[in-house]
Design a protein around this motif. Sequence first.
Motif, PDB file in Angstrom:
ATOM      1  N   LEU A 219       0.633  -1.084  -0.029  1.00  0.00           N
ATOM      2  CA  LEU A 219       0.300  -0.299   0.192  1.00  0.00           C
ATOM      3  C   LEU A 219       0.648   1.218  -0.256  1.00  0.00           C
ATOM      4  CD1 LEU A 219      -2.817  -0.916   2.850  1.00  0.00           C
ATOM      5  CD2 LEU A 219      -2.833  -0.787   0.206  1.00  0.00           C
ATOM      6  N   PRO A 220       0.536   2.480  -0.954  1.00  0.00           N
ATOM      7  CA  PRO A 220       1.238   3.133  -0.498  1.00  0.00           C
ATOM      8  C   PRO A 220       0.980   4.541   0.198  1.00  0.00           C
ATOM      9  CG  PRO A 220      -0.452   3.444  -2.750  1.00  0.00           C
ATOM     10  CD  PRO A 220      -0.754   2.345  -1.611  1.00  0.00           C
ATOM     11  N   LEU A 221       0.911   3.717   1.669  1.00  0.00           N
ATOM     12  CA  LEU A 221       0.897   4.882   2.833  1.00  0.00           C
ATOM     13  C   LEU A 221       1.808   5.845   2.858  1.00  0.00           C
ATOM     14  CD1 LEU A 221      -0.562   1.951   5.687  1.00  0.00           C
ATOM     15  CD2 LEU A 221      -1.772   3.306   3.309  1.00  0.00           C
ATOM     16  N   SER A 222       1.276   7.089   3.302  1.00  0.00           N
ATOM     17  CA  SER A 222       2.069   8.559   3.980  1.00  0.00           C
ATOM     18  C   SER A 222       2.100   8.345   5.891  1.00  0.00           C
ATOM     19  CB  SER A 222       2.424   8.997   3.676  1.00  0.00           C
ATOM     20  OG  SER A 222       0.517   9.830   3.269  1.00  0.00           O
ATOM     21  N   GLU A 223       0.858   7.552   6.068  1.00  0.00           N
ATOM     22  CA  GLU A 223       0.760   8.043   7.318  1.00  0.00           C
ATOM     23  C   GLU A 223       0.092   6.781   8.141  1.00  0.00           C
ATOM     24  OE1 GLU A 223      -1.574  11.709   9.326  1.00  0.00           O
ATOM     25  OE2 GLU A 223      -1.010  13.061   6.900  1.00  0.00           O
ATOM     26  N   PHE A 224       0.171   6.161   9.156  1.00  0.00           N
ATOM     27  CA  PHE A 224       0.221   4.586   9.577  1.00  0.00           C
ATOM     28  C   PHE A 224      -0.047   4.719  10.387  1.00  0.00           C
ATOM     29  CE2 PHE A 224       1.041  -0.090  10.074  1.00  0.00           C
ATOM     30  CZ  PHE A 224      -0.026  -0.044  10.889  1.00  0.00           C
ATOM     31  N   TYR A 225      -0.601   4.877  11.981  1.00  0.00           N
ATOM     32  CA  TYR A 225      -1.475   4.477  13.196  1.00  0.00           C
ATOM     33  C   TYR A 225      -1.793   2.791  13.222  1.00  0.00           C
ATOM     34  CZ  TYR A 225      -0.817   9.584  11.809  1.00  0.00           C
ATOM     35  OH  TYR A 225      -0.567  10.592  11.056  1.00  0.00           O
ATOM     36  N   CYS A 226      -1.614   2.517  14.164  1.00  0.00           N
ATOM     37  CA  CYS A 226      -1.728   1.236  14.371  1.00  0.00           C
ATOM     38  C   CYS A 226      -1.244   0.709  16.209  1.00  0.00           C
ATOM     39  CB  CYS A 226      -0.859   0.367  13.784  1.00  0.00           C
ATOM     40  SG  CYS A 226       0.738  -0.590  13.884  1.00  0.00           S
ATOM     41  N   GLU A 227      -1.026   2.250  16.926  1.00  0.00           N
ATOM     42  CA  GLU A 227      -1.107   1.577  18.144  1.00  0.00           C
ATOM     43  C   GLU A 227      -1.491   1.811  19.001  1.00  0.00           C
ATOM     44  OE1 GLU A 227      -1.580   6.290  17.495  1.00  0.00           O
ATOM     45  OE2 GLU A 227      -0.575   4.515  16.532  1.00  0.00           O
ATOM     46  N   LEU A 228      -1.780   1.248  20.519  1.00  0.00           N
ATOM     47  CA  LEU A 228      -2.446   0.227  21.288  1.00  0.00           C
ATOM     48  C   LEU A 228      -3.533  -1.053  20.356  1.00  0.00           C
ATOM     49  CD1 LEU A 228      -4.116   3.288  23.129  1.00  0.00           C
ATOM     50  CD2 LEU A 228      -2.771   2.197  23.349  1.00  0.00           C
ATOM     51  N   ASN A 229      -3.068  -1.934  19.900  1.00  0.00           N
ATOM     52  CA  ASN A 229      -3.795  -3.127  19.441  1.00  0.00           C
ATOM     53  C   ASN A 229      -2.334  -4.191  19.946  1.00  0.00           C
ATOM     54  OD1 ASN A 229      -5.186  -2.811  16.737  1.00  0.00           O
ATOM     55  ND2 ASN A 229      -4.048  -1.522  16.525  1.00  0.00           N
ATOM     56  N   PRO A 230      -3.248  -5.179  20.422  1.00  0.00           N
ATOM     57  CA  PRO A 230      -2.143  -7.030  20.758  1.00  0.00           C
ATOM     58  C   PRO A 230      -1.461  -7.313  19.350  1.00  0.00           C
ATOM     59  CG  PRO A 230      -4.357  -6.992  20.495  1.00  0.00           C
ATOM     60  CD  PRO A 230      -4.280  -5.583  20.040  1.00  0.00           C
ATOM     61  N   LEU A 231      -1.283  -6.166  19.022  1.00  0.00           N
ATOM     62  CA  LEU A 231       0.041  -6.897  17.481  1.00  0.00           C
ATOM     63  C   LEU A 231       1.074  -8.006  18.359  1.00  0.00           C
ATOM     64  CD1 LEU A 231       0.511  -3.591  15.783  1.00  0.00           C
ATOM     65  CD2 LEU A 231      -1.110  -5.638  15.263  1.00  0.00           C
ATOM     66  N   LEU A 232       1.493  -9.232  16.865  1.00  0.00           N
ATOM     67  CA  LEU A 232       2.088  -9.942  17.569  1.00  0.00           C
ATOM     68  C   LEU A 232       3.335  -8.979  17.754  1.00  0.00           C
ATOM     69  CD1 LEU A 232       1.313 -12.907  15.492  1.00  0.00           C
ATOM     70  CD2 LEU A 232       0.744 -12.672  17.415  1.00  0.00           C
ATOM     71  N   GLN A 233       4.098 -10.164  18.731  1.00  0.00           N
ATOM     72  CA  GLN A 233       5.340  -8.861  18.845  1.00  0.00           C
ATOM     73  C   GLN A 233       7.186  -9.750  18.738  1.00  0.00           C
ATOM     74  OE1 GLN A 233       5.711  -5.464  19.383  1.00  0.00           O
ATOM     75  NE2 GLN A 233       3.494  -5.662  19.180  1.00  0.00           N
ATOM     76  N   HIS A 234       6.966 -11.099  18.206  1.00  0.00           N
ATOM     77  CA  HIS A 234       8.167 -12.542  18.494  1.00  0.00           C
ATOM     78  C   HIS A 234       7.441 -13.053  17.432  1.00  0.00           C
ATOM     79  CE1 HIS A 234       6.158 -14.308  21.149  1.00  0.00           C
ATOM     80  NE2 HIS A 234       5.854 -13.894  22.134  1.00  0.00           N
TER      81      HIS A 234
END
Length: 319
Positions: A219-234
């Motif tokens: 995706l041609p993103l210039s702004e992306f916000y994903c904080e405060l999600n339980p994303l996989l970290q490892h």
Amino acid sequence: MADTLLLRCLKSQPKVLNLSSKKLEKCPKIIGRLQSVIQLDLKNNRLTSLPHEFGELVHLEILNIGNNELTELPEILKECLGLQKLHAFKNQILYLQPTLLPCLTHLRLLNLNNNQLRRLPPEICRLGQLQYLSIDHNLIQELPFELCAVTALEELHVAYNQLTSLPLEIGYLRNLQKLHVQKNQIRELPESLGKCFKLRVLDVAANDLRIFPTEFSQLPLSEFYCELNPLLQHVPRASYLRQAIRRYPNISELLSQSSKCSVCGESFLNTWLECVQFVDAHKALNTANQTGMVPVRALLCSYRCFNEPGHEFYGVAFP
């Protein structure tokens, strides 16, 4: 006071009329005689309806009825065939009338923020020229798939609602440039989001996301916000494989939901192994505001591809 102002306006026939913050409980019927008005501001009053005479404003293009006491969009607006921008934020609107929407064929902007909407009717697809839709701060639990037929849509704001998912057909919104769905309960983004080739701003902060779709990094993103999600970290210590079969009711949906194997590059439709790859948000997405590793879904067509050496895809399973 408003009547006196409108009487004066009868002589000049203005194109822009401001009746905001006049403590109006009713819109004066004489408004219908001001047929020259193109832009009308009625915000910050106490209106619960609009008079029948309002339908005489045949040249009206911009209407602001925000911050009033409306429980529905006035039915008389179906007579305002040239309406292009409608602001109806901060009312008490409970639903959108299916009979009204097909009449607003020239509407390009619709602002319904801070109301009490629980759903959008399927007739939303009749707003064929709609470019901007904002329904932040409502009670919406699901978006109808018919919304994805509004292919002119460039901005969609559905923040602070109760969404748990987005329509699988969202990839049909090929002109979508900004998508704001922060502060919902979304657990998974549709694979077809990768088909939104013009998407520049994506805000999915404060949802329940763990992983992103396969073509997300394209995706041609210039702004992306994903904080405060339980994303996989490892990378999971053990590789888990999940098989799923998707069946589609028609061929167009089949094509829109087709996937490519992340290892061999071949297309497939029905069965895959779901894996995860961690990508650098700053390098892969070219975003200045988001850094760190982002988990992106990878779909593999077979165990054979999964067992190929040299790739960095890891099997994963979600509860």
